[in-house]
Design a protein around this motif. Structure first.
Motif, mmCIF file in Angstrom:
data_model
loop_
_atom_site.group_PDB
_atom_site.id
_atom_site.type_symbol
_atom_site.label_atom_id
_atom_site.label_comp_id
_atom_site.label_asym_id
_atom_site.label_seq_id
_atom_site.Cartn_x
_atom_site.Cartn_y
_atom_site.Cartn_z
ATOM 1 N N ALA A 54 0.823 -1.210 0.000
ATOM 2 C CA ALA A 54 0.000 0.000 0.000
ATOM 3 C C ALA A 54 0.852 1.253 0.000
ATOM 4 C CB ALA A 54 -0.935 -0.007 1.214
ATOM 5 N N ASP A 55 2.041 1.226 0.683
ATOM 6 C CA ASP A 55 2.880 2.420 0.751
ATOM 7 C C ASP A 55 3.610 2.693 -0.559
ATOM 8 O OD1 ASP A 55 4.457 0.237 0.884
ATOM 9 O OD2 ASP A 55 5.719 0.927 2.535
ATOM 10 N N GLU A 56 3.564 1.761 -1.521
ATOM 11 C CA GLU A 56 4.165 1.983 -2.833
ATOM 12 C C GLU A 56 3.141 2.448 -3.854
ATOM 13 O OE1 GLU A 56 5.875 -1.728 -3.811
ATOM 14 O OE2 GLU A 56 7.588 -1.539 -2.450
ATOM 15 N N ARG A 57 1.880 2.186 -3.606
ATOM 16 C CA ARG A 57 0.858 2.512 -4.595
ATOM 17 C C ARG A 57 0.620 4.018 -4.696
ATOM 18 N NH1 ARG A 57 -3.679 -2.013 -2.881
ATOM 19 N NH2 ARG A 57 -2.544 -3.852 -3.604
ATOM 20 N N LEU A 58 0.591 4.717 -3.571
ATOM 21 C CA LEU A 58 0.263 6.138 -3.586
ATOM 22 C C LEU A 58 1.306 6.966 -4.337
ATOM 23 C CD1 LEU A 58 -1.983 7.930 -2.693
ATOM 24 C CD2 LEU A 58 -0.847 8.271 -0.500
ATOM 25 N N PRO A 59 2.622 6.792 -4.082
ATOM 26 C CA PRO A 59 3.597 7.531 -4.900
ATOM 27 C C PRO A 59 3.489 7.201 -6.388
ATOM 28 C CG PRO A 59 4.650 6.685 -2.922
ATOM 29 C CD PRO A 59 3.288 6.073 -2.961
ATOM 30 N N ALA A 60 3.229 5.935 -6.714
ATOM 31 C CA ALA A 60 3.073 5.571 -8.122
ATOM 32 C C ALA A 60 1.869 6.268 -8.731
ATOM 33 C CB ALA A 60 2.950 4.060 -8.259
ATOM 34 N N LEU A 61 0.788 6.380 -7.975
ATOM 35 C CA LEU A 61 -0.409 7.067 -8.457
ATOM 36 C C LEU A 61 -0.133 8.554 -8.677
ATOM 37 C CD1 LEU A 61 -3.438 7.026 -9.091
ATOM 38 C CD2 LEU A 61 -3.875 7.376 -6.655
ATOM 39 N N VAL A 62 0.595 9.174 -7.748
ATOM 40 C CA VAL A 62 0.920 10.597 -7.889
ATOM 41 C C VAL A 62 1.768 10.832 -9.131
ATOM 42 C CG1 VAL A 62 2.206 12.502 -6.842
ATOM 43 C CG2 VAL A 62 0.679 11.102 -5.444
ATOM 44 N N ARG A 63 2.741 9.953 -9.378
ATOM 45 C CA ARG A 63 3.604 10.112 -10.547
ATOM 46 C C ARG A 63 2.844 9.932 -11.851
ATOM 47 N NH1 ARG A 63 7.459 7.692 -6.945
ATOM 48 N NH2 ARG A 63 6.770 5.591 -7.541
ATOM 49 N N LEU B 246 3.477 14.565 -3.345
ATOM 50 C CA LEU B 246 3.023 13.803 -2.188
ATOM 51 C C LEU B 246 3.947 14.127 -1.032
ATOM 52 C CD1 LEU B 246 1.069 11.670 -1.067
ATOM 53 C CD2 LEU B 246 2.771 9.936 -1.666
ATOM 54 N N LEU B 247 3.377 14.604 0.075
ATOM 55 C CA LEU B 247 4.138 14.999 1.242
ATOM 56 C C LEU B 247 3.814 14.073 2.402
ATOM 57 C CD1 LEU B 247 3.319 18.834 1.108
ATOM 58 C CD2 LEU B 247 5.074 17.613 -0.187
ATOM 59 N N ASP B 248 4.783 13.873 3.279
ATOM 60 C CA ASP B 248 4.467 13.142 4.507
ATOM 61 C C ASP B 248 3.930 14.133 5.537
ATOM 62 O OD1 ASP B 248 6.638 14.517 5.519
ATOM 63 O OD2 ASP B 248 7.983 12.794 5.540
ATOM 64 N N ALA B 249 3.647 13.642 6.733
ATOM 65 C CA ALA B 249 3.017 14.494 7.744
ATOM 66 C C ALA B 249 3.923 15.629 8.197
ATOM 67 C CB ALA B 249 2.604 13.635 8.942
ATOM 68 N N ARG B 250 5.226 15.512 7.960
ATOM 69 C CA ARG B 250 6.161 16.580 8.347
ATOM 70 C C ARG B 250 6.397 17.600 7.237
ATOM 71 N NH1 ARG B 250 11.248 13.156 9.959
ATOM 72 N NH2 ARG B 250 10.657 12.293 7.937
ATOM 73 N N GLY B 251 5.767 17.389 6.063
ATOM 74 C CA GLY B 251 5.936 18.323 4.957
ATOM 75 C C GLY B 251 7.114 18.012 4.068
ATOM 76 N N THR B 252 7.639 16.807 4.138
ATOM 77 C CA THR B 252 8.750 16.395 3.281
ATOM 78 C C THR B 252 8.205 15.797 1.995
ATOM 79 O OG1 THR B 252 10.101 15.928 5.217
ATOM 80 C CG2 THR B 252 10.810 14.957 3.129
ATOM 81 N N VAL B 253 8.835 16.102 0.871
ATOM 82 C CA VAL B 253 8.378 15.603 -0.428
ATOM 83 C C VAL B 253 8.711 14.114 -0.529
ATOM 84 C CG1 VAL B 253 8.596 15.822 -2.928
ATOM 85 C CG2 VAL B 253 8.714 17.861 -1.490
ATOM 86 N N ARG C 123 12.669 18.484 -5.047
ATOM 87 C CA ARG C 123 13.464 17.257 -4.953
ATOM 88 C C ARG C 123 12.856 16.365 -3.886
ATOM 89 N NH1 ARG C 123 19.675 18.482 -4.095
ATOM 90 N NH2 ARG C 123 19.625 16.196 -4.026
ATOM 91 N N VAL C 124 12.780 15.077 -4.182
ATOM 92 C CA VAL C 124 12.277 14.108 -3.209
ATOM 93 C C VAL C 124 13.235 14.059 -2.024
ATOM 94 C CG1 VAL C 124 11.759 11.683 -2.812
ATOM 95 C CG2 VAL C 124 11.088 12.753 -4.965
ATOM 96 N N GLY C 125 12.657 14.133 -0.816
ATOM 97 C CA GLY C 125 13.455 14.137 0.401
ATOM 98 C C GLY C 125 13.663 15.515 0.994
ATOM 99 N N ASP C 126 13.398 16.579 0.222
ATOM 100 C CA ASP C 126 13.537 17.945 0.725
ATOM 101 C C ASP C 126 12.220 18.424 1.325
ATOM 102 O OD1 ASP C 126 16.122 18.073 -0.053
ATOM 103 O OD2 ASP C 126 15.790 19.317 -1.825
ATOM 104 N N PRO C 127 12.245 19.361 2.254
ATOM 105 C CA PRO C 127 11.002 19.989 2.716
ATOM 106 C C PRO C 127 10.310 20.714 1.570
ATOM 107 C CG PRO C 127 12.820 20.459 4.211
ATOM 108 C CD PRO C 127 13.420 19.823 2.995
ATOM 109 N N VAL C 128 8.989 20.728 1.612
ATOM 110 C CA VAL C 128 8.246 21.358 0.517
ATOM 111 C C VAL C 128 8.530 22.857 0.448
ATOM 112 C CG1 VAL C 128 6.192 21.804 1.921
ATOM 113 C CG2 VAL C 128 5.961 21.514 -0.551
#
Length: 436
Positions: A83-92, A100-107, A122-127
């Motif tokens: 399930a945690d792989e489907r959402l990023p694939a859907l966004v792409r 897609l951001l996590d609860a801390r605002g990281t991409v 960039r993935v891994g950076d704050p939004v």
């Protein structure tokens, strides 16, 4: 499941495994029994070995790597993604720009459209590294806290002027459970610039057309009333009035064409052209097209350029329109000097095209306003030359769309120079120009 059902299921599974291994167990029993009968092995040892073989037979089978590879080759279905792989694939896969951001605002994920819209994402950076709009960042924090979706419209001025809409949608694991924490946030962007430009284009067109068409329409109405009344039988007056009416009709036609051209250019101002265009070919075409006007006014158009092509990224038709307007203005308003010079030079990573005339020049107070719509230094002379007051406004907007710069220098009594600075398209073309 009841205890009795579980016991029966275990018995059935054990029975199935024993049946599957019956030939192995039978062969082992015969071998060990024969060895014990022939005194080749102690009976106790034979019993222990048989028990170990039986225990191994009832253990669950494990697929070997080779068997797994053969199964994949044979077309067995793969395990579904987590399930945690489907959402990023859907966004792409989304067509519109989305993060897609996590609860801390990281991409966590960004699709191709978002990378094109937000170059620094960039993935891994704050939004906040990619989106520097306080209203959007505050809406993301609020949506993460309370789980309520939000929509924000905001304007960007750099690198270009555009209007965007941000849709912030929190994603919670339990939609039916109140108070479930937000696990992720979907941040989508919609470019509203084309819609707003169309709306503004309609408003500007109506305002400009009603303002500039009022005078020629009033003239046409007056001439028509005169021809229908006092000059009904006056052949000389009819010929004179019809000539003026024809000029006014052509002026309105040119005015409408220029207004439509300006509106189309403004509509696409946020889209930079990417086609490679040779400026030498463009200006040579302009020089040939305006040759009759130069010969009619006894003005020479000189063109100084490198022998090799000079490529920039742009729209060929729009660049032709730019230099047609500049050279035609030089012929009409600065042709008194008898010469117009067009040149292409290389300055660093840029290409500069200059159009110089040796006419009367322009007073300093007029220079800053030359690119305004309908601004004329000499209104009567401009109309006599067939000008609509929109030529330099069109030039300014086309140059801005190509991310270039328009320069104007003029000294009264010495002439004027209009320059267009554009980025060179390739290092190869730049090297050829540098070698000259």
């Amino acid at each position: 499941m009841a205890l009795g059902d579980a016991s029966r299921l275990a018995e059935d599974t054990l029975r199935e495994r024993l049946v599957g291994a019956r030939w192995i167990l039978g062969a082992a029993a015969l071998g060990l029994g024969g060895a014990a009968w022939a005194d080749a092995i102690e009976p106790g040892t034979a019993f222990v070995i048989g028990a170990l073989i039986a225990g191994a037979a009832v253990l669950p089978a494990r697929r070997r790597p080779v068997a797994a590879a053969l199964a994949r080759f044979a077309g067995e279905p793969k395990a579904p993604p987590r399930a945690d792989e489907r959402l990023p694939a859907l966004v792409r896969a989304l067509p519109e720009a989305a993060l897609l951001l996590d609860a801390r605002g990281t991409v966590v994920a960004a699709n191709a459209a978002a990378v094109g819209l937000l170059a620094s994402v960039r993935v891994g950076d704050p939004v906040s590294f990619a989106v520097r709009v306080p209203e959007v960042l505050e809406a993301i924090r609020a949506a993460t806290a309370d789980g309520v979706a939000r929509r924000i419209e905001f304007a960007e001025r750099v690198p270009i002027d555009r209007l965007l809409r941000a849709d912030i949608v929190p994603i919670r694991p339990g939609l039916l459970r109140d108070g479930a924490p937000t696990e992720a946030v979907l941040l989508g962007f919609i470019d509203l610039t084309p819609q707003r430009r169309v709306e503004q284009m309609r408003v500007d067109f109506i305002a400009n057309a009603s303002h500039e068409l009022r005078t020629p329409l009033a003239s046409l109405s007056g001439f028509i009333e005169t021809l229908q009344g006092p000059a009904r039988n006056d052949a000389n007056a009819r010929e004179r009035f019809l000539k003026i009416m024809g000029e006014q009709a052509r002026r309105m036609s040119r005015l409408i064409d220029d207004l439509l051209s300006l509106s189309r250019i403004e509509l696409n101002a946020h889209l930079r052209p990417e086609t490679e265009v040779d400026l030498v070919s463009v200006i040579s075409h302009v020089r040939d097209a305006l040759g009759p006007i130069g010969r009619e006014r006894d003005v020479e158009v000189a063109f100084d350029h490198p022998p090799a092509p000079v490529n920039v990224r742009g729209d060929r038709d729009e660049l032709i329109r730019v230099f047609e307007n500049l050279v035609e203005n030089a012929l009409k308003y600065g042709g008194a000097g008898g010469r117009v010079e067009v040149g292409i030079v290389r300055e660093g990573p840029d290409v500069v095209v200059s159009v110089r005339d040796y006419g009367p020049g322009i007073a300093p107070e007029h220079v800053p306003r030359l690119t305004e719509r309908f601004y004329r230094v000499d209104t009567a002379h401009s109309r006599e030359q067939g000008g609509t007051g929109l030529g330099l406004a069109i030039v300014k907007h086309i140059v801005a769309r190509h991310r270039g710069k328009l320069g104007i220098e003029s000294v009264p009594g010495e002439g004027s120079t209009f320059s267009v600075r554009l980025s060179a398209a390739s290092s190869a073309g730049q090297k050829q120009m540098t070698d000259q």
